[in-house]
Design an enzyme around this catalytic site. Structure first.
Site, mmCIF file in Angstrom:
data_model
loop_
_atom_site.group_PDB
_atom_site.id
_atom_site.type_symbol
_atom_site.label_atom_id
_atom_site.label_comp_id
_atom_site.label_asym_id
_atom_site.label_seq_id
_atom_site.Cartn_x
_atom_site.Cartn_y
_atom_site.Cartn_z
ATOM 1 N N GLU A 144 -1.693 -9.063 3.837
ATOM 2 C CA GLU A 144 -1.693 -9.530 5.227
ATOM 3 C C GLU A 144 -3.091 -9.677 5.806
ATOM 4 O O GLU A 144 -3.290 -10.336 6.838
ATOM 5 C CB GLU A 144 -0.864 -8.584 6.109
ATOM 6 C CG GLU A 144 -1.501 -7.235 6.425
ATOM 7 C CD GLU A 144 -1.297 -6.175 5.348
ATOM 8 O OE1 GLU A 144 -1.505 -4.996 5.643
ATOM 9 O OE2 GLU A 144 -0.920 -6.539 4.216
ATOM 10 N N HIS A 170 -3.616 -5.205 0.396
ATOM 11 C CA HIS A 170 -3.053 -5.675 1.663
ATOM 12 C C HIS A 170 -3.062 -7.204 1.721
ATOM 13 O O HIS A 170 -4.074 -7.806 2.093
ATOM 14 C CB HIS A 170 -3.854 -5.106 2.842
ATOM 15 C CG HIS A 170 -3.630 -3.650 3.065
ATOM 16 N ND1 HIS A 170 -2.670 -3.161 3.929
ATOM 17 C CD2 HIS A 170 -4.237 -2.567 2.524
ATOM 18 C CE1 HIS A 170 -2.702 -1.840 3.921
ATOM 19 N NE2 HIS A 170 -3.640 -1.457 3.064
ATOM 20 N N SER A 177 12.659 -8.519 26.676
ATOM 21 C CA SER A 177 11.871 -7.516 25.969
ATOM 22 C C SER A 177 11.259 -8.157 24.742
ATOM 23 O O SER A 177 11.516 -9.309 24.420
ATOM 24 C CB SER A 177 12.754 -6.323 25.572
ATOM 25 O OG SER A 177 13.560 -6.670 24.469
ATOM 26 N N GLY A 178 10.480 -7.358 24.013
ATOM 27 C CA GLY A 178 9.852 -7.881 22.807
ATOM 28 C C GLY A 178 10.765 -7.878 21.607
ATOM 29 O O GLY A 178 10.379 -8.283 20.529
ATOM 30 N N GLY A 179 11.990 -7.393 21.764
ATOM 31 C CA GLY A 179 12.915 -7.342 20.640
ATOM 32 C C GLY A 179 13.581 -8.662 20.389
ATOM 33 O O GLY A 179 13.249 -9.676 20.963
ATOM 34 N N CYS A 203 0.843 -1.203 0.000
ATOM 35 C CA CYS A 203 0.000 0.000 0.000
ATOM 36 C C CYS A 203 0.884 1.261 0.000
ATOM 37 O O CYS A 203 1.506 1.569 -0.995
ATOM 38 C CB CYS A 203 -0.980 -0.026 1.162
ATOM 39 S SG CYS A 203 -2.367 1.129 0.974
#
Length: 243
Positions: free
Chosen positions: A179, A177, A231-233, A89
């Protein structure tokens, strides 16, 4: 007292998703994870240059128009020619616009189901995609002209440039899109990019992450005790002290 930095096996390869502020950026990440491939979502201007584990880059959508003064803009020279790229997009519009193409307001906002009336079946991005496949549109702007070395590879009845590829480069852009659930073959298209183009091995999973992390901790710590901060990393930083 010591610090341990873990690099689990899945970090040998990853897909980077540059986030331009789309509401569906997290959904892109989820779809990549469902392909058993690790990915990281980073701000549009924070590409991890020099990270040898990056296998490909996805550019997300955005609430902005590419011609807005405040629109988010990435430095394409950091990634073009170095990694396969898929723009979704706004990501597709940004790549076309920044290279001399034209993006203009659509006559009406294009939101909802559409069908690929035609597409290049021999293009790697559309392998395994069925005729007239349904895709999900959500944009107020549309690409009306692409740069000279961009080739249109898909159209709908209302969108002439629904997808393109840069000639002789591993760069694709899609106006829809993939996804989103309503894009019937969207996951197949993402798989074609992540696996067939980027070469990801599909050997990542949350379970494998836990298993490899525990094994690596045991190898490095032995009988030591550890306090873990997660963490989320993609990196784990552990600090602890001996028993």
């Amino acid at each position: 007292m010591h610090q341990i930095i873990l690099y689990p096996h899945y970090m040998q390869e990853k897909i980077i998703i540059l986030d331009f502020g789309s509401q569906t950026t997290q959904l892109i990440g989820r779809r990549v994870h469902e392909l058993d491939t690790y990915c990281e979502i980073v701000p549009y201007n924070k590409f991890p240059a020099g990270d040898e584990t990056v296998k490909g880059v996805i550019l997300s959508g955005s609430p902005f128009s590419v011609y807005d003064d405040k629109a988010f803009k990435a430095e394409l020279s950091e990634i073009r020619g170095k990694y396969p790229i898929l723009g979704i997009c706004y990501g597709a519009q940004f790549m076309a616009y920044s290279q001399g193409g034209k993006v203009e307001p659509a006559n009406t906002r294009e939101y909802g189901r559409a069908h690929l009336a035609s597409f290049c079946k021999d293009n790697v991005l559309f392998r395994g995609v069925k005729d007239n496949t349904q895709v999900w549109m959500s944009h107020g702007d549309t690409i009306t002209a692409v740069p000279e070395n961009f080739k249109t590879i898909a159209s709908t009845d209302k969108v002439a440039i629904a997808a393109y590829q840069v000639e002789d480069e591993q760069i694709w852009g899609v106006q829809f899109h993939p996804e989103v659930f309503h894009s019937e073959d969207g996951t197949q298209m993402l798989k074609n990019f992540v696996v067939d183009v980027c070469g990801c091995r599909q050997d990542w999973s949350p379970a494998s992450f836990i298993e490899s992390t525990v094994a690596e901790l045991k190898e490095q710590l032995g009988d030591d005790k550890v306090v873990l901060g997660l963490s989320g990393g993609g990196r784990l930083f552990c600090g602890g002290s001996a028993a």
